[in-house]
Design a protein around this motif. Structure first.
Motif, PDB file in Angstrom:
ATOM      1  N   LEU A   1       0.826  -1.200   0.000  1.00 39.85           N
ATOM      2  CA  LEU A   1       0.000   0.000   0.000  1.00 39.85           C
ATOM      3  C   LEU A   1       0.860   1.250   0.000  1.00 39.85           C
ATOM      4  CD1 LEU A   1      -2.755   1.408   0.223  1.00 39.85           C
ATOM      5  CD2 LEU A   1      -2.635   1.069   2.711  1.00 39.85           C
ATOM      6  N   ALA A   2       1.873   1.300   0.864  1.00 40.60           N
ATOM      7  CA  ALA A   2       2.757   2.463   0.920  1.00 40.60           C
ATOM      8  C   ALA A   2       3.492   2.661  -0.399  1.00 40.60           C
ATOM      9  CB  ALA A   2       3.756   2.309   2.064  1.00 40.60           C
ATOM     10  N   ALA A   3       3.960   1.565  -1.007  1.00 40.54           N
ATOM     11  CA  ALA A   3       4.691   1.666  -2.274  1.00 40.54           C
ATOM     12  C   ALA A   3       3.809   2.241  -3.372  1.00 40.54           C
ATOM     13  CB  ALA A   3       5.233   0.301  -2.677  1.00 40.54           C
ATOM     14  N   LYS A   4       2.548   1.823  -3.407  1.00 40.36           N
ATOM     15  CA  LYS A   4       1.631   2.314  -4.437  1.00 40.36           C
ATOM     16  C   LYS A   4       1.314   3.793  -4.214  1.00 40.36           C
ATOM     17  CE  LYS A   4      -0.466  -2.124  -5.641  1.00 40.36           C
ATOM     18  NZ  LYS A   4       0.012  -2.069  -7.045  1.00 40.36           N
ATOM     19  N   ILE A   5       1.162   4.193  -2.963  1.00 44.63           N
ATOM     20  CA  ILE A   5       0.890   5.598  -2.674  1.00 44.63           C
ATOM     21  C   ILE A   5       2.100   6.460  -3.048  1.00 44.63           C
ATOM     22  CG2 ILE A   5       0.447   7.264  -0.834  1.00 44.63           C
ATOM     23  CD1 ILE A   5      -1.149   5.026   0.592  1.00 44.63           C
ATOM     24  N   LEU A   6       3.287   6.003  -2.710  1.00 49.98           N
ATOM     25  CA  LEU A   6       4.497   6.760  -3.033  1.00 49.98           C
ATOM     26  C   LEU A   6       4.696   6.883  -4.544  1.00 49.98           C
ATOM     27  CD1 LEU A   6       6.917   5.384  -0.298  1.00 49.98           C
ATOM     28  CD2 LEU A   6       6.256   7.788  -0.616  1.00 49.98           C
ATOM     29  N   ALA A   7       4.439   5.808  -5.280  1.00 45.00           N
ATOM     30  CA  ALA A   7       4.567   5.871  -6.733  1.00 45.00           C
ATOM     31  C   ALA A   7       3.575   6.874  -7.308  1.00 45.00           C
ATOM     32  CB  ALA A   7       4.344   4.479  -7.336  1.00 45.00           C
ATOM     33  N   TRP A   8       2.380   6.890  -6.781  1.00 41.30           N
ATOM     34  CA  TRP A   8       1.355   7.852  -7.221  1.00 41.30           C
ATOM     35  C   TRP A   8       1.775   9.283  -6.900  1.00 41.30           C
ATOM     36  CZ3 TRP A   8      -2.294  10.312  -3.624  1.00 41.30           C
ATOM     37  CH2 TRP A   8      -3.303  11.028  -4.257  1.00 41.30           C
ATOM     38  N   MET A   9       2.295   9.500  -5.690  1.00 41.50           N
ATOM     39  CA  MET A   9       2.716  10.849  -5.298  1.00 41.50           C
ATOM     40  C   MET A   9       3.855  11.356  -6.182  1.00 41.50           C
ATOM     41  SD  MET A   9       2.464  10.336  -1.163  1.00 41.50           S
ATOM     42  CE  MET A   9       3.053  11.954  -0.703  1.00 41.50           C
ATOM     43  N   ARG A  10       4.745  10.477  -6.585  1.00 35.40           N
ATOM     44  CA  ARG A  10       5.849  10.891  -7.470  1.00 35.40           C
ATOM     45  C   ARG A  10       5.319  11.306  -8.847  1.00 35.40           C
ATOM     46  NH1 ARG A  10       8.768   6.730  -4.590  1.00 35.40           N
ATOM     47  NH2 ARG A  10       8.024   5.139  -6.048  1.00 35.40           N
ATOM     48  N   ARG A  11       4.278  10.632  -9.297  1.00 30.75           N
ATOM     49  CA  ARG A  11       3.735  10.935 -10.630  1.00 30.75           C
ATOM     50  C   ARG A  11       2.991  12.257 -10.674  1.00 30.75           C
ATOM     51  NH1 ARG A  11       2.506   5.271 -10.775  1.00 30.75           N
ATOM     52  NH2 ARG A  11       0.352   5.698 -10.192  1.00 30.75           N
ATOM     53  N   ILE A  12       2.371  12.627  -9.562  1.00 28.88           N
ATOM     54  CA  ILE A  12       1.502  13.815  -9.577  1.00 28.88           C
ATOM     55  C   ILE A  12       2.173  15.060  -9.018  1.00 28.88           C
ATOM     56  CG2 ILE A  12      -0.594  12.430  -9.466  1.00 28.88           C
ATOM     57  CD1 ILE A  12      -0.777  13.122  -6.490  1.00 28.88           C
TER      58      ILE A  12
END
Length: 298
Positions: free
Chosen positions: A286-297
């Motif tokens: 869950l944390a990895a997916k949130i971090l990847a999303w935050m980097r993209r936006i």
């Protein structure tokens, strides 16, 4: 006000929870505990737990956000974890929890917040984010919702509410275990029981289900309706990540994705084999997916 403060010895050597305790005194004298890892100057990631867990639920995620350069914050709601536990049921209301948590956010002067919320963390976090929108930059809802009481509560929830209020025993770790698809170890389950040294100290946990709005006449309904109206105008990034085995918030993500403009075009996900306590079942993922999303936006 009669208050129980869990002895610190009960929190010694909990598996995977090495974090230094931090405390803030609220205006009514209650002491609220929070985890605070990473640089105080970094953008905050605010992780809100629900029922009947505490900040221990986020132990797998906190280090990942801190290592990625964020300030990882996970408070214990009043009545839970290392926070003070009022013993009088009438002191607990939906609004009281909103007020306690809002006061903590304001006293900490948190801004540019990424909200990560689950279960009651969503009931509180979404309300507060819509009432203090200038402080929040993005929102992640993971197995959470914000009811208004306009829909009839499922029979399973009504049974759960009755059990929490009237059962002579309330097994906190048993509730956690039943909401996980990947069964926690006995040591981890004991950590969820650690804050509740007495039956009386479970007052907040027993009270929470009764505070969920189930009728349009509920005291929290007007404020929650206003929050939904604000969600309908929310343009900032909004992400849902749910577990496919969560029986409590099943289908709630569809309503959120449809209602919130900021949810459009986001990489929403359904995690396979994951139950209600998504942080326990798949915290690192869950944390990895949130971090990847935050980097993209960014």
């Amino acid at each position: 006000m009669k208050v129980f403060r869990t002895p610190e010895a009960r929190f010694a050597d909990l598996p995977g929870y090495p974090f230094k305790p931090n405390y803030l005194l609220l205006d009514d004298g209650l002491r609220l505990h929070y985890v605070d890892e990473g640089s105080a100057a970094a953008p905050p990631v605010l992780m809100l737990h629900g029922e009947p867990s505490w900040s221990y639920l986020y132990r797998k995620m906190i280090p990942l956000f801190a290592q990625a350069g964020y300030r990882a914050l996970a408070p214990d709601l009043v009545g839970f974890g290392k926070s003070d536990k009022p013993l009088e049921p009438e002191l607990f209301s939906y609004q009281a929890h909103v007020d306690w948590l809002t006061q903590w956010i304001l006293k900490m002067d948190l801004r540019d917040i990424t909200l990560v919320c689950q279960d009651w963390g969503a009931l509180l976090g979404l309300r507060i984010a819509m009432e203090q929108p200038e402080r929040f930059a993005r929102i992640v809802v993971a197995n959470g919702f914000m009811p208004t009481g306009d829909r009839k509560a499922p029979a399973a929830f009504r049974l759960w509410r009755a059990f929490a209020l009237h059962s002579p025993w309330f097994p906190v770790s048993g509730v956690i275990r039943s909401g996980c698809s990947r069964k926690p170890s006995p040591e981890v389950l004991a950590a969820y029981d650690a804050p509740f040294a007495t039956e009386a100290s479970k007052t907040a946990a027993r009270r929470f289900p009764a505070l969920v709005p189930t009728t349009p006449q509920d005291p929290a309904t007007p404020a929650n309706r206003r929050a939904w109206e604000a969600l309908g105008r929310w343009q900032k990034p909004f992400l849902t990540i749910f577990g496919d085995r969560d029986k409590i918030t099943r289908g709630a993500f569809k309503v959120l994705q449809k209602q919130v403009p900021g949810a459009q075009g986001q990489p929403h996900e359904m995690l396979e084999g994951v139950g209600h306590f998504i942080q326990e079942d798949a915290g690192e993922e869950l944390a990895a997916k949130i971090l990847a999303w935050m980097r993209r936006i960014r």
